[in-house]
Write an enzyme that holds these catalytic residues in place. Sequence first.
Site, PDB file in Angstrom:
ATOM      1  N   SER A  95       0.850  -1.188   0.000  1.00 17.74           N
ATOM      2  CA  SER A  95       0.000   0.000   0.000  1.00 17.74           C
ATOM      3  C   SER A  95       0.882   1.233   0.000  1.00 17.74           C
ATOM      4  CB  SER A  95      -0.908   0.008   1.229  1.00 17.74           C
ATOM      5  OG  SER A  95      -1.751   1.131   1.231  1.00 17.74           O
ATOM      6  N   HIS A 109      -2.449   7.232  -4.832  1.00 13.95           N
ATOM      7  CA  HIS A 109      -2.569   6.078  -3.936  1.00 13.95           C
ATOM      8  C   HIS A 109      -2.634   4.811  -4.786  1.00 13.95           C
ATOM      9  CE1 HIS A 109      -5.567   3.069  -2.421  1.00 13.95           C
ATOM     10  NE2 HIS A 109      -4.682   3.011  -1.452  1.00 13.95           N
ATOM     11  N   ARG A 113      -3.256  -6.428  -2.952  1.00 13.86           N
ATOM     12  CA  ARG A 113      -3.269  -7.284  -1.769  1.00 13.86           C
ATOM     13  C   ARG A 113      -3.841  -8.664  -2.085  1.00 13.86           C
ATOM     14  NH1 ARG A 113      -7.019  -3.220  -1.579  1.00 13.86           N
ATOM     15  NH2 ARG A 113      -9.207  -3.876  -1.533  1.00 13.86           N
ATOM     16  N   HIS A 148      -6.079   7.649 -16.752  1.00 15.64           N
ATOM     17  CA  HIS A 148      -7.108   6.661 -17.069  1.00 15.64           C
ATOM     18  C   HIS A 148      -6.729   5.811 -18.287  1.00 15.64           C
ATOM     19  CE1 HIS A 148     -10.397   7.253 -14.207  1.00 15.64           C
ATOM     20  NE2 HIS A 148      -9.928   8.492 -14.111  1.00 15.64           N
ATOM     21  N   GLY A 261      -5.322  -5.096  14.773  1.00 13.35           N
ATOM     22  CA  GLY A 261      -4.177  -4.892  15.652  1.00 13.35           C
ATOM     23  C   GLY A 261      -2.882  -4.661  14.913  1.00 13.35           C
TER      24      GLY A 261
END
Length: 305
Positions: A95, A109, A113, A148, A261
């Site tokens: 990321s 950005h 994943r 794009h 976490g």
Amino acid sequence: MVEPDLEQVENYLTGLQNRICSALEGEETVARFVEDAWSYQDGKGGGRTRVLSAGSVIEQGGVNFSHVIGRNLPSSATAHRPELVGRSFHAVGLSLVIHPRNPYVPTSHANVRFFIAEKEGEAPVWWFGGGMDLTPYYPSEEDVIAWHETSRSACEPFGADTYPRYKKWCDEYFFLRHRNETRGVGGLFFDDLNEWGFERCFEFMRSVGDHYILAYLPIVQRRKNTPYGEREQEFQRYRRGRYVEFNLVYDRGTLFGLQSGGRTESILMSLPPVAHWRYNWTPEEGSAEDNLYQNFLKPKDWLKS
């Protein structure tokens, strides 16, 4: 059917991190990425976070690789897939968020994943997700169209409907409902991808990851030396506030990291170094700032396909 190969995905992502950091450093004169390796506290695994601060081109940017192994998928991952509640998981991903110094260079950005959710006595469930999007402050139609076009190129080998489908999903996902505006000018967003089989889905994830720097670097190179003043910088910081709002209120990746976490510093590296809020502010009609609102913060077919 080919079984998912977690190690193969991890090797690709760490290599992608190296390539993206190297390409972005090539635009810099005064700063380099600093690496911070970390371990996951609530399970196994960890990651390596790379952050570049106070650069001549990048005011702050982070490129984060992580491989987290947990006992239970958090609610952000199971809310739309309740059948996954109670499964342990592997989550491996890359990321990044780049906040440029010059207001004429857009923030960008990208995220790619891979998840495997496991439960004793049942077959593993796996899927890919990710995408890339662009958030300009003083937008150029040339840049947005080029962004794009490259996004479409990433999708072309996977069917004519792939770009329109994931472009639309991006417009809908990166939308601030409380502001009734998109975060930026979109790009691609996909999730829960496993319908093509592991090899083909992995190929698509690699295509998206590989096309990010092809899309973003030319924009940086075109705009990084554009003159600007205090007015442009103040507007950039005001619009960065929208970025903060989205990431802390809506972003699925941020919520997943905090709920599972994960390492807070790495999760919140996406936030800009400086952001401003103004009460009930609106741009002057016909101004360069108004141009962003009127012509770029609404879903649009930039390629007129």
